[in-house]
Scaffold this motif. Structure first.
Motif, mmCIF file in Angstrom:
data_model
loop_
_atom_site.group_PDB
_atom_site.id
_atom_site.type_symbol
_atom_site.label_atom_id
_atom_site.label_comp_id
_atom_site.label_asym_id
_atom_site.label_seq_id
_atom_site.Cartn_x
_atom_site.Cartn_y
_atom_site.Cartn_z
ATOM 1 N N PRO A 64 0.562 -1.150 0.007
ATOM 2 C CA PRO A 64 0.059 0.171 0.052
ATOM 3 C C PRO A 64 0.856 1.400 -0.121
ATOM 4 N N VAL A 65 0.436 2.446 -0.688
ATOM 5 C CA VAL A 65 0.934 3.632 -0.719
ATOM 6 C C VAL A 65 -0.134 4.731 -0.275
ATOM 7 N N LEU A 106 8.833 3.111 0.855
ATOM 8 C CA LEU A 106 8.464 1.911 0.421
ATOM 9 C C LEU A 106 8.373 0.800 1.523
ATOM 10 N N ALA A 107 7.431 1.240 2.523
ATOM 11 C CA ALA A 107 7.356 0.446 3.726
ATOM 12 C C ALA A 107 5.741 0.537 4.057
ATOM 13 N N THR A 108 5.322 -0.267 5.067
ATOM 14 C CA THR A 108 4.330 -0.241 5.687
ATOM 15 C C THR A 108 4.173 -1.211 7.004
ATOM 16 N N LEU A 109 3.542 -0.621 7.993
ATOM 17 C CA LEU A 109 3.245 -1.293 9.313
ATOM 18 C C LEU A 109 1.652 -1.465 9.417
ATOM 19 N N VAL A 110 1.548 -3.031 9.837
ATOM 20 C CA VAL A 110 0.174 -3.522 9.936
ATOM 21 C C VAL A 110 0.200 -3.647 11.403
ATOM 22 N N ARG A 111 -0.554 -2.607 11.772
ATOM 23 C CA ARG A 111 -0.902 -2.716 13.320
ATOM 24 C C ARG A 111 -2.452 -3.227 13.777
ATOM 25 N N ARG A 112 -2.265 -4.131 14.836
ATOM 26 C CA ARG A 112 -3.399 -4.824 15.165
ATOM 27 C C ARG A 112 -3.768 -4.326 16.451
#
Length: 629
Positions: free
Chosen positions: A266-267, A380-386
């Motif tokens: 994702p961006v 070019l990075a993403t964190l998926v926080r739950r």
């Protein structure tokens, strides 16, 4: 004793440009004094006018000086600018009959008011080699003013939408303002407020009004995410940990064959275009990456703006890099790949402490930040926080929004006190301070201090069973950036376990002593999370300042004594010496390190951990008298 009013949403007459500009100017001058920028405060000469007021006499270039009226403060600085802020510019008199150099009643003064005019005069204090940084800060101030005026215009309509969607505040028993949707609504209220100490926190460099309206949390918009397919071998991270709804390249309208060779990343829409193209070129991926023309996944911005909540999966948030900077021009809102590792390591470290301290199992919640992707570039990075399950019937309020104004003009904290503590504000604060200090001093005993400031910490309120008290919990997110005393941690956990839990990418996190750890505890947990609300409540006339600070000190002392009783040793003694009994406390110099001066001049290894000192407002003999209002 004047309180700190800098965290209010407006000043003067709400909704007027004059009141909003005056509030910002006061915060800016207060910050320059607090951080002693260009030795503005320590080189000045204190004078007293015949009217009894205190002034600072500040020398300028060219034989001029200015007089700045000041008053007593006490929160991180002894003084602040008297409101309304004004300067009196005078020519230096060098005649034999001239008044003494500390006199302030010299005729011929020129009064200067207004943001641009006052900052223009103070530029005369800045050495020539530092003026580029000062001019950049003036630009931040103008951006912050433009944004604040925009907030004044749109706030009534936004709050009306929130009321229609969630109901009135204070909330009655029922679904209003609850769960993750309610949390986003509270974050929107918080977004209309200023940072507790950073004066231009509303400024977001590079974004115009249309970008803010479409993507900033104070507008509570919904928008779709953009995506790019990157070669799988270029992406670090485990695709198996991604949510089930994560799109394939073909699902985004790209060639079906890319499902085998590429992974969708994702961006943020505001990063698409030149910033994204440059990132792909720098990583050599410009020939193999495949941008998707189709947007997918509706999201709502959180208080941090670069982190967005997934509309159809509310327990999942995505942190997406942005090219803007906030809280200083060097504080860019990208996502460095190493911080993803550090956040995961810090989470596991805190989880290990909680496992050893079972009383926190039900009172401290952590977001899960162990899922992330990156392609070796900060864009070019993403964190998926739950978020943890079971929050549907709770009210989740960021500390940054605790003193926000409700749609009817009251305070969120009063609405929560009415709903959960029978209208007793002191009972709410007491429960909060007890939990806050118990948890963070326990971490400190393990050699850990978190950057869990007002944006990263939320209070979770929930009705207990009939006849029981309200259940209050802390919810902490964004785990990267702590300070950890590795030797003390090893003494508590054992060398092997501690080593396994200290695999940080940023080696500045690990320290060889307690002082850097206690500095973070003081500047984040005590100053921002505990004292800033107390000073503001006093300034608003909600309670006497000495009562609020006395309560704060009592709960902090109680936590330190508990630490000493369960873990005799140097940490409790150090806290007493460096916090409860010290004449001065560390204070963040965020403007100086973030914008005014380069790292070569400040020597700051970390611009968010560069300090000056201020008075210790917790000393019993110095506890201010009166309400501060």
């Amino acid at each position: 004793m004047s309180g700190v009013t800098g965290t209010s949403e407006t000043s003067g007459t709400p909704g007027t440009s004059g009141g909003t500009e005056e509030e910002l100017l006061g915060r800016v001058v207060d910050t320059l004094l607090r951080e002693d920028a260009y030795r503005l405060r320590t080189r000045a000469r204190a004078v007293r006018r015949p009217d009894g007021g205190d002034w600072l006499r500040i020398a300028l270039e060219g034989g001029e000086y200015v007089l700045l009226p000041v008053e007593e403060d006490g929160f991180q600085c002894e003084i602040r600018a008297r409101r309304p802020v004004r300067l009196e510019v005078r020519l230096e008199v060098r005649l034999e009959s001239a008044p003494p150099p500390d006199a302030a009643d010299v005729p011929g003064a020129e009064a200067v008011t207004g943001l641009d005019a006052v900052l223009g005069v103070l530029r005369g204090v800045v050495p020539a080699e530092d003026r580029a940084g000062y001019d950049a800060f003036v630009g931040e101030c103008r951006q912050a003013l433009d944004t604040a005026l925009l907030h004044d215009r749109v706030r009534p309509a936004v709050l009306n939408r929130l009321t229609v969607r969630h109901g009135p505040l204070p909330p009655a028993p029922g679904p209003g303002w609850t769960g993750m949707a309610g949390a986003l609504a509270y974050e929107t209220l918080a977004a209309f407020r200023d940072h507790p100490v950073y004066p231009t926190g509303r400024a977001r460099s590079g974004f115009d009004e249309s970008a803010l309206r479409a993507h900033a949390p104070e507008f509570h918009p919904t928008f779709p995410v953009r995506w790019i397919a990157l070669p799988r071998e270029a992406v670090t991270g485990d695709p198996a940990r991604l949510p089930g709804w994560w799109p394939t390249p073909a699902g985004l309208g790209l060639a079906r064959g890319l499902n085998r060779t590429h992974l969708a990343v994702p961006v943020h829409p505001l990063t698409v275009g030149r910033p994204l193209a440059e990132a792909l070129r720098e990583t050599g991926l410009d020939g193999s990456a495949r941008p998707a023309e189709r947007a997918y996944l509706d999201v709502v911005p959180t208080l941090s703006m670069r982190t967005v909540a997934v509309a159809d999966d509310p327990l999942v948030h995505l942190k997406l890099p942005l090219t803007t900077a906030t809280l200083g021009l060097r504080n860019r809102r990208t996502v460095k790949p190493g911080t993803l590792t550090d956040g995961e390591v810090a989470q596991r470290l805190v989880e290990a402490v909680i496992a050893r301290e079972p009383r926190f199992t039900d009172t401290v919640l952590l977001t899960d930040e162990t899922t992330h992707l990156h392609a070796g570039h900060e864009l070019l990075a993403t964190l998926v926080r739950r978020y943890p399950p079971g929050l549907e019937h709770t009210r989740i309020v960021p500390l940054a929004g605790l003193l926000a104004r409700t749609p009817d003009g009251g305070l969120v904290v009063d609405a929560l006190a009415d709903r959960y503590y029978g209208g007793d504000l002191h009972a709410l604060l007491d429960a909060y301070y007890r939990l806050l200090f118990d948890f963070h001093t326990t971490l400190l005993a393990h050699g850990i201090a978190l950057e869990s400031h007002q944006q990263n910490t939320s209070l979770v309120f929930e009705d207990g069973p009939p006849g029981t008290r309200t259940r209050l919990r802390l919810l902490i997110k964004d785990h990267d950036g702590p300070r950890v005393h590795a030797i003390r941690l090893a003494a508590m956990l054992g060398g092997g376990e501690a080593a396994d839990l200290c695999g940080f990418d940023d080696r500045r996190i690990l320290t060889g002593g307690d002082v850097p750890v206690t500095d973070v505890f003081t500047t984040i947990t005590v100053h921002l999370c505990a004292a800033a609300p107390a000073f503001e409540l006093a300034a608003l006339g909600r309670a006497p300042l000495d009562d609020l600070l006395g309560r704060l000190r009592h709960r902090l002392t109680e936590a330190v004594d508990r630490m000493a009783g369960t873990r005799p040793g140097a940490t409790a003694d150090l806290l007493r010496a460096r916090l409860l009994e010290a004449p001065r406390l560390p204070v963040k110099a965020m403007v100086t390190a973030g914008t005014l001066l380069p790292k070569e001049r400040t020597g700051a290894a970390d611009i968010n951990k560069h300090y000056v000192t201020g008075p210790n407002y917790l000393l019993p003999r110095l506890l201010p008298r009166g309400s501060g209002g």
